[in-house]
Design an enzyme around this catalytic site. Structure first.
Site, PDB file in Angstrom:
ATOM      1  N   ALA A 170       0.823  -1.214   0.000  1.00  0.00           N
ATOM      2  CA  ALA A 170       0.000   0.000   0.000  1.00  0.00           C
ATOM      3  C   ALA A 170       0.859   1.267   0.000  1.00  0.00           C
ATOM      4  CB  ALA A 170      -0.922  -0.025   1.207  1.00  0.00           C
ATOM      5  N   HIS A 171       0.172   2.397  -0.040  1.00  0.00           N
ATOM      6  CA  HIS A 171       0.866   3.693  -0.147  1.00  0.00           C
ATOM      7  C   HIS A 171       1.736   3.980   1.076  1.00  0.00           C
ATOM      8  CE1 HIS A 171      -3.099   5.826   1.306  1.00  0.00           C
ATOM      9  NE2 HIS A 171      -2.869   4.749   1.990  1.00  0.00           N
TER      10      HIS A 171
END
Lengths: 315, 315, 315
Positions: free
Chosen positions: A228-229
């Site tokens: 994920a980010h």
């Protein structure tokens, strides 16, 4: 963009015409950047911010440092979302230079390479690959078919990215409105991948909301892995198939995560940690070189012992 | 296609030459459609069907309403499979109109748009995207690179579909023969996606066997999520990375499913339900606004309490 | 390539100039192939090898058969990795024949088909598909958009491969150096898929390190499934969404694996075994026709009983 213009567009008040260059988190923001505080848990970060300005509730505004402009609003995160759109780059760059491709690099048919992008020498870019605008790729890297690399991402030397993998897709971020709508937080950061990294097929590595999602040198990632980010996957980490790492989690060097294991967001996992297949990490792991298993997570030996105890329930 | 012709092709007997327009489930079938009953659990649905005709065993045939023609056979589901092929549209449409693309829409190179497809205004269709025949896309929607949208699917306005995602692939359906072969149930439905929906990278959303798999307005889906055929994901639902939803399950509005959680097929999950990461739903949830965790599933507080009890086994 | 030349390139000593045609495992290697022994667990295989030569430690070298040349080194697996690169085919074939496409086969735009590849009759190859060099595909097979099939793979008749699926990506293999680097084991095998196989969207099926990853006739695979290198998925197996199968595991005929279930590597799963959703197989299953569930795995009835006992802890 001037701060008072930003404020006006989203319906807030601010008189300062200071130039804002980007959005950023409390601790990373510089004196030309705008930040926010929604969760009181981060109030100490607010006290230490160097941001030019901060979106903040009236209640928390008394902790804003004197060098930072407080923009007072009821829902700072929602306003951050609205403002994030103003800083989003174009999906497709209108202007810019033709891409530069180094000597010895083979580019197959049906490849798209965007504006201002630079690909090093002796690379192989296979059919159907998409390389967005302003991407840089080092030397001797192989991009397999139908890989998608979004704009602004950077990939080092001697990397192998297998087919169907997506690098730089938007992180999963949005603010809620009171009437049940979700307002997208534009993910204006990027992904930076070091050298000697191999990434399997059909993985997804999201771009950062601010700054960069980072995959360091020597990392090995199997197929169908999600990162994920704003994660940092440090050098030498190994992620086996179908692992999922939630946002802003850092894996320190040489962490090994078994198949279908996962980590929640905003965690730190100490160097040389091993997570067995299916392990689920929900708290930071501070002691290095230990092995863990299960969900909830136990030290691996404890988990094995516990499974023995559990199966005794059948007796 | 005439009912007696259909019957003849698959080796069944039927004298009626009524025109059959499609296959459908017992309760949804209209008086020009053919349906089936295999599982006696649905015998009440048989009593209430409006179908033109039904594939049914001799034993169950006495419950067929007088207005419906009973086509008696030993393995109704297997015959449904064989007949489904007769109603399958062409994989690639031979005839039809050139696609229509609205004003302000950018279509990058290496994009394929099929016959009779309509794309609204101000969209961005990025390189390598495949948009099949008879697809409609609203206005201001972004289709990222290497997305595949199968024929007949519909996508609304203001959507974002990230790279590598597949919309409208065949649901996972087949009938068994006695000698161990699987006969494909052709998935002749489609996927309908509302407006303001964001779908992450490398997701898979299967088309319905009959009618539509539905993703309503405002839904947010993270990366590597699987949604099976005939699911309904109602407005405002949030599906975090690597979630899997099995066939014909309905998520009512504002359900949140954590990372790697899953739901079995043919369930209903009440509005505002939250399923924690890794939660596995195997029964319908009827009471709204509750939080659940674990596999087997418990109310979240109970699950936490249970984990405490389990870890006490180590003492 | 001559054995003494191979040895010299990687810094080992060997005087024999026997021609080595490939790398292979201890038991499969022929008298023109090179093999290795790292893990003493396989010492019996060493005694029975027919390999031309073997990379082996001094300690284990006494068990090398007289017909096999022992190449003594401290880290046989690491040397295997280094040597594997010497046998890797070109990523893109420089020379070779134009592909041959059979009658009635439709090839859409933006498709790449490599050198020496042969596609049978009445196939459909949809836009954005990548078909590498030296691939063979039978008759009446459908390859959906943006599928990537790496070089040397073989697919039978009447198959359906859904969009975004990757076939033949590199297995996840590397050797460690003492200073923390990973040296890639080049995956010089392929994937062989039988006839009447349907594979869902965004799956990944890795090529073998030596020889072939095999998917036999009639197998059904749902979306987002991962199959690692050197697996054998025997005829009639069913793999539901998000399943992961680790390397060198064999599923015997008609095994059913539920959604999000998994199997560790180097296992055998007996015919007609059923693994419930989320089940995790970590030991071989020798008795056929049984149902299993959970992680750790129990017989399904025992697992259900155990869950009852566990939930009693709350009382």
């Amino acid at each position: 963009m001037k701060l008072n213009e930003i404020a006006e567009i989203v319906g807030l008040e601010c008189k300062s015409d200071i130039e804002i260059t980007a959005l950023n988190s409390l601790l990373d923001a510089t004196n030309s950047e705008l930040t926010f505080l929604e969760n009181k848990k981060y109030i100490d970060d607010l006290k230490n911010t160097n941001a030019a300005a901060v979106l903040v509730t009236l209640e928390n505004s008394k902790e804003v440092p004197s060098s930072t402009i407080a923009i007072i609003c009821e829902e700072p995160y929602l306003y951050l979302a609205k403002i994030s759109k103003l800083f989003a780059p174009n999906i497709i760059e209108l202007d810019g230079e033709k891409p530069v491709v180094g000597g010895g690099t083979k580019v197959m048919p049906n490849v798209y390479i965007g504006k201002n992008s630079k690909i090093g020498s002796d690379c192989t870019i296979m059919a159907g690959a998409f390389i967005g605008d302003n991407v840089t790729i080092g030397n001797n890297t192989v991009i397999y078919p139908n890989v998608s690399i979004y704009r602004d991402c950077k990939i080092g030397n001697d990397c192998i990215i297998h087919a169907g993998t997506v690098i730089g897709s938007d992180g999963f971020g949005f603010a809620n409105t009171k009437d049940g709508k979700y307002i997208k937080i534009y993910q204006n950061g990027n992904v930076i991948i070091g050298s000697d990294v191999e990434i399997g097929a059909n993985c997804t590595i999201d771009r950062a909301v601010f700054k960069s999602t980072i995959i360091e040198d020597g990392v090995r990632i199997d197929n169908l892995v999600h990162i994920a980010h704003n994660c940092k996957i440090s050098k030498g980490c190994i992620l086996v198939t179908q692992v999922g790492i939630s946002g802003s989690t850092t894996l320190h060097p040489y962490v090994v995560m078994g198949g279908q294991s996962a980590a929640a967001g905003h965690l730190e996992i100490a160097p040389f940690t091993t997570i067995a297949a299916r392990g689920g990490v929900t708290k930071s792991i501070t002691e290095p070189k230990k092995s863990w298993a299960g969900f909830p997570l136990f030290e691996h030996r404890q988990w094995l012992k516990l499974q023995g105890k559990i199966s005794n329930l059948l007796k």
